[in-house]
Design an enzyme around this catalytic site. Structure first.
Site, PDB file in Angstrom:
ATOM      1  N   LYS A 216       9.502  -3.620  -4.404  1.00 10.62           N
ATOM      2  CA  LYS A 216       8.798  -4.752  -4.014  1.00 10.62           C
ATOM      3  C   LYS A 216       9.544  -5.893  -4.257  1.00 10.62           C
ATOM      4  O   LYS A 216      10.463  -5.726  -5.253  1.00 10.62           O
ATOM      5  CB  LYS A 216       7.661  -4.682  -4.660  1.00 10.62           C
ATOM      6  CG  LYS A 216       6.564  -5.744  -4.464  1.00 10.62           C
ATOM      7  CD  LYS A 216       5.209  -5.511  -5.144  1.00 10.62           C
ATOM      8  CE  LYS A 216       4.123  -6.653  -4.781  1.00 10.62           C
ATOM      9  NZ  LYS A 216       3.001  -6.343  -5.412  1.00 10.62           N
ATOM     10  N   SER A 288      -0.928  -6.713  -2.665  1.00  9.62           N
ATOM     11  CA  SER A 288       0.252  -7.549  -2.360  1.00  9.62           C
ATOM     12  C   SER A 288       1.351  -6.549  -2.151  1.00  9.62           C
ATOM     13  O   SER A 288       2.562  -7.059  -1.701  1.00  9.62           O
ATOM     14  CB  SER A 288       0.385  -8.668  -3.064  1.00  9.62           C
ATOM     15  OG  SER A 288       0.995  -7.982  -4.602  1.00  9.62           O
ATOM     16  N   SER A 312      -3.512  -4.630  -6.163  1.00  5.64           N
ATOM     17  CA  SER A 312      -2.242  -4.715  -5.418  1.00  5.64           C
ATOM     18  C   SER A 312      -1.682  -3.428  -5.028  1.00  5.64           C
ATOM     19  O   SER A 312      -0.749  -3.334  -4.136  1.00  5.64           O
ATOM     20  CB  SER A 312      -1.273  -5.950  -5.946  1.00  5.64           C
ATOM     21  OG  SER A 312      -1.723  -7.105  -5.529  1.00  5.64           O
TER      22      SER A 312
END
Length: 591
Positions: A216, A288, A312
């Site tokens: 990420k 996210s 997320s």
């Protein structure tokens, strides 16, 4: 909490900063190209100028915002010394506070006076046979890590070949999914070659050795862009590796690149586009941890690393059909990851099977002595454990209006031989806890608000960060302290609920459990429990357009566990996964 079933849509619409995509970490790398204070920015004027504008009428108008009422005499008294308060705050705002600077108050999910089961660090697989290496590259790419690891260990496939398969798929499908910010092909091939050389020499490091993955983008890799998905940092180059990056390299994993996240860890919209759901590319992948979920579901990586603050990992796993493990707060180091909310951020894996998550967690788990809030707790897991007799909590009312996959997951747990135990939480104003996320994230990115550079973020909406952080300026400090006291009350109630069970099962967003367990620090596993037919959705789950076409898309359910008992989640998740038989279905456009 009332026992009313809370649907996913209702919960998401109620979270201004919620399950649509928040996430993790604490940045250890030097910030570059970060917004700076600018002349004329909020808080930069002289204290005298600010104080001169404050009158009793100003106080009277402000009272409604804070839900209080004062008399005229009290307002007069407030005005007399308010200039001193303003002066203190103005001077505080002018102090440099990099994203790496954590608050002095540190959250600890462990309740005082309680003992938690010690674990040594023994992680074993289920013992299932991986079978022979498929002839088709696509079949190899979609295989779970536990199979790929055996093929690499037995030298049926090299890490370099597996890496090249994924790099080719990224080149072919990545632009459509908008799931990578940066592809690190050179790093990947170099690390794969190193893994192959070590394995050939008999130095096999474990189940992640030679397995390619995506990181990420808010988690730093030295020398690689770490943009946080946001325009102000789109050219930022990380100077240091995050602790998680180092640990994965030590485990022999191969970095394919930086996967997308919504700008500053919210949602699926970043400065370069909107990350897509492989099962319906007309809609976003949620967030996210958007790119890690999308890339894992479409088999562009072996696994992804994500983060969660308030949904997320869970939310994109629900949307894309990945298996996401959100560890106990503090279990996995966050140093070198962007800080969004110091008392909530967590780092965890997104995979294609429950068993895979255990191998990834084992690699990244452990205390980091240079990080406040980091906990040293071993991780034991037997993925093949017989779950018969396991006590699993559930609330019948969560399932009254649940989707078919949720009911199927509950039945699969029952068929696996667990003992189902009814559980509940007290009726408390759990949504008041959102103030923690709003205030901490507003503090972490104060300069965007003060300099008006928040206008450069691509998402501008009432629910988006810029508006959330402006609103956070009106949270009372007194209320924040009482929110923290409520949090302690919720922690105690959650401990009481979990003390009699090995795990809890339910719909992802039922009963405020997503909110409760994020704030208490309890771990969860979001796993694919089936498929539903859905029209194209917005980030919050509503209908996105007038097109009435329905798509067959994944649906996830959740397991929660007592603090540090992720091993229960993996074993139970694997048992349910085997009985449901839906984990291997692929998105047609990428199969």
């Amino acid at each position: 909490m009332s026992d009313r079933h809370t649907t996913r849509r209702r919960m998401l619409q109620g979270l201004a900063v919620g399950a649509a995509g928040l996430a993790a970490g604490r940045a250890g790398a030097q910030e570059q190209n970060a917004p700076q204070s600018v002349p004329g920015a909020l808080g930069a004027e002289s204290p005298a100028a600010e104080a001169a504008a404050i009158t009793p009428d100003t106080i009277a108008h402000a009272e409604r915002v804070f839900g209080v009422t004062y008399t005229d005499a009290e307002r007069e008294m407030l005005v007399e010394e308010i200039d001193q308060w303003i002066d203190r705050m103005v001077r505080l705002r002018q102090v440099d506070k990099p994203n790496t600077l954590a608050p002095a108050t540190i959250f600890d999910p462990r309740l005082p006076g309680l003992a938690y089961r010690e674990q040594g660090g023994t992680v074993t697989g289920s013992g299932r046979a991986a079978g022979s290496l498929p002839r088709n590259d696509t079949d190899i790419a979609f295989a779970p890590v536990w199979k790929q690891a055996e093929w690499i260990r037995s030298r049926q496939i090299t890490s370099r070949r597996l890496t090249d398969i994924y790099l080719a798929r990224i080149a072919q499908h990545g632009p459509r999914l908008e799931c990578f910010v940066t592809v690190t092909a050179d790093i990947a091939r170099r690390e794969a070659d190193t893994a192959d050389a070590e394995i050939a020499a008999g130095r096999y490091r474990g189940p992640l050795h030679g397995i390619p993955y995506g990181m990420k983008d808010i988690i730093d890799v030295a020398g690689v862009r770490g943009t946080w998905g946001a325009t102000p940092w789109r050219d930022r180059i990380a100077e240091h590796d995050a602790v998680v990056t180092t640990r994965l390299r030590e485990a022999g994993a191969v970095l394919l690149g930086k996967t997308t996240n919504g700008a500053i860890a919210y949602g699926d919209r970043w400065f370069g586009g909107i990350t897509r759901n492989p099962f319906n590319t007309d809609e976003g992948s949620s967030g996210s941890s958007a790119g890690s979920a999308s890339a894992t579901a479409a088999a562009l990586v072996g696994f992804g690393i994500g983060t969660e603050t308030l949904g997320s990992i869970v939310s994109p796993s629900h949307r894309c059909g990945t298996t996401g493990l959100r560890p106990t707060f503090g279990r996995v180091p966050r140093e070198g990851a962007m800080a969004l909310c110091w008392s909530l951020d967590k780092v965890g894996p997104l995979c294609r099977s429950a068993e895979d998550t255990a191998f990834v967690l084992a690699a990244i788990n452990g205390h980091n002595p240079t990080e406040s809030g980091s906990l040293g707790h071993g991780f034991d897991c037997d993925a093949g454990r017989d779950v018969r007799g396991m006590r699993v909590g559930y609330n019948p009312q969560w399932f009254e209006n649940a989707a078919d996959p949720d009911r199927a997951a509950l039945q699969a747990a029952r068929d696996a031989g667990v003992e189902l135990v009814e559980v509940s939480m007290p009726d408390l104003p759990y949504d008041a806890l959102f103030a923690v996320v709003e205030a901490e994230s507003a503090a972490a990115f104060e300069q965007l608000t003060l300099s008006n550079q928040d206008d450069s973020l691509v998402w501008q909406d009432a629910a988006a960060w810029p508006n959330t952080w402006r609103r956070a300026r009106f949270i009372s400090a007194v209320d924040m302290v009482n929110v923290d006291r409520l949090r302690r009350q919720v922690m105690t109630a959650a401990h009481d609920m979990f003390s009699g069970v090995d795990a809890v099962i339910g719909p992802n967003f039922a009963g405020a459990m997503l909110v409760i367990t994020n704030f208490t620090g309890h771990p969860c596993l979001a796993f694919r429990s089936g498929f539903v037919n859905q029209r194209t959705r917005t980030i919050f789950g509503g209908t996105a357009n007038e097109d009435e076409t329905e798509y067959r898309v994944p649906y996830a359910s959740t397991l929660w566990a007592p603090l540090f008992e992720e091993g229960n989640l993996v074993a139970l998740g694997r048992a349910i996964e085997e009985r449901l038989g839906v984990a291997d279905e692929r998105p047609e456009a990428f199969a």
